[in-house]
Design an enzyme around this catalytic site. Structure first.
Site, PDB file in Angstrom:
ATOM      1  N   LYS A   1       0.854  -1.187   0.000  1.00 28.09           N
ATOM      2  CA  LYS A   1       0.000   0.000   0.000  1.00 28.09           C
ATOM      3  C   LYS A   1       0.887   1.234   0.000  1.00 28.09           C
ATOM      4  CE  LYS A   1      -3.759   2.238   2.457  1.00 28.09           C
ATOM      5  NZ  LYS A   1      -4.716   2.136   3.557  1.00 28.09           N
TER       6      LYS A   1
ATOM      7  N   LYS B   1      -2.068  -1.645  -3.955  1.00 26.50           N
ATOM      8  CA  LYS B   1      -2.960  -0.495  -3.926  1.00 26.50           C
ATOM      9  C   LYS B   1      -2.149   0.786  -3.992  1.00 26.50           C
ATOM     10  CE  LYS B   1      -6.031   1.812  -0.777  1.00 26.50           C
ATOM     11  NZ  LYS B   1      -6.514   1.912   0.557  1.00 26.50           N
TER      12      LYS B   1
END
Ligand code: PBG
Length: 324
Positions: free
Chosen positions: A197, A249
């Protein structure tokens, strides 16, 4: 370089639609998509998220109706985000049996038991300072936070969550969550780790949607967007800690990372097409610059081609409705 033309003519295999369909390497279906949803307590009517056209905060008391609507349209999995009116320094509401996080999971499961409910497992929606964990002297405290993440996971599991998805990028979060779940008997509940992330500006619209006012930034825990080797280490570490599914992500700006992880790990891989990616497509389409339906399918197809087995996307309902 050997030239194969005129023996080789690539266009032979593109000559008509049946041929193109037969030779298509990747496909997309509703089985691949997870719909992230925002649920707000104390709200009467659906509240549009201005930064994300087509997305609404769902009033907690109307969540059952919303889940039934999603299921009828063909959505098979949702990821829940709470919009809290009870924030404090530690995000304690997310660790309570009667807190918003537990209530929305239970309500969603009661409405449609076969809907898979995945709990975004983090604290930023529940802390007054907007950070993803416990703050001491301006620093997010890693080990205290992962202990709390373990507590939150058990609360989510008891409420009926089908999967735990830790998104706070604390070291050891998967290990702490796995340990807490196992100790409470949830040995079969999978963990989908937001393993790669990035500290991305593409999350901008989400913070408005989820009502997160952040003091500072998340650069001491989320990854530097300029790094990909680090993403491989994060993924290996989460796998070793017991993650069942890995995630990258955002999605589109990080397809190289997705592809590298796909080649290094045998775990199923998810990608999160985030709020900023959604907003860019929606606003460009509203301005008449692009054909929305085609761009949505192309973007989701590209994410699959790069290696995603699952995609979290705010377009899930649009795709379901268009019945592509
Ligand atoms: C919570 C969380 C965020 C997103 C998903 N889970 C926000 C953040 O990290 O700032 C972003 C999702 C999106 O932009 O669509 N940690």
């Amino acid at each position: 370089m050997v030239q194969n033309f005129p023996n080789v003519r690539m266009r032979r295999l593109r000559s008509n639609q049946v041929m193109r369909d037969l030779l298509q390497e990747h496909t997309l279906s509703m089985n691949d998509l997870i719909y992230p949803i925002f649920v707000e307590e104390g709200l009467d009517d659906y509240a549009p998220v201005n930064s994300m056209p087509g997305i609404f905060r769902i009033p907690e008391r109307r969540l059952d109706g919303a889940i039934k609507e999603f299921a009828a349209a063909g959505i098979r999995a949702v990821m829940t985000f709470g919009v809290s009116h009870n924030k404090d320094a530690t995000g304690s509401d997310a660790m309570k049996r009667d807190g918003l996080l537990a209530r929305m999971i239970k309500r969603a499961k009661d409405a449609v038991p076969e809907m898979m409910v995945i709990s975004d497992t983090c604290f930023c929606e529940y802390t007054s300072h907007g950070h993803c964990g416990v703050l001491h002297g301006g620093e997010v405290q890693n080990d205290h936070t992962i202990e709390n993440l373990g507590v939150q996971s058990v609360i989510a599991a008891e409420a009926g969550a089908d999967m735990i998805a830790p998104s706070s990028m604390m070291d050891g979060q998967v290990w702490a969550i796995r340990k807490a779940l196992d100790a409470s008997g949830f040995i079969n509940l999978p963990v989908m780790a937001y393993s790669s992330k990035f500290a991305s500006a593409f999350y901008g619209p989400f913070r408005a949607a989820a009502g997160c006012d952040l003091e500072g930034d998340r650069k001491t825990y989320q990854m530097n967007p300029m790094n990909s080797r680090e993403a491989l280490r994060e993924s290996e570490e989460d796998e070793a800690e017991g993650a069942d599914i890995l995630m990258v992500k955002p999605a589109m700006p990080y397809l190289d990372v997705l592809s590298q992880i796909k080649h290094r790990s045998l775990l199923p891989l998810a990608a999160y097409q985030v709020s900023g990616e959604y907003a860019m497509i929606k606003f460009a389409a509203a301005a008449g610059a692009i054909d929305e339906d085609r761009v949505v399918l192309e973007s989701l197809g590209a994410i699959k081609r790069a290696g995603a087995d699952l995609i979290l996307t705010y377009f899930a309902m649009d795709v379901a409705r268009s019945g592509f």
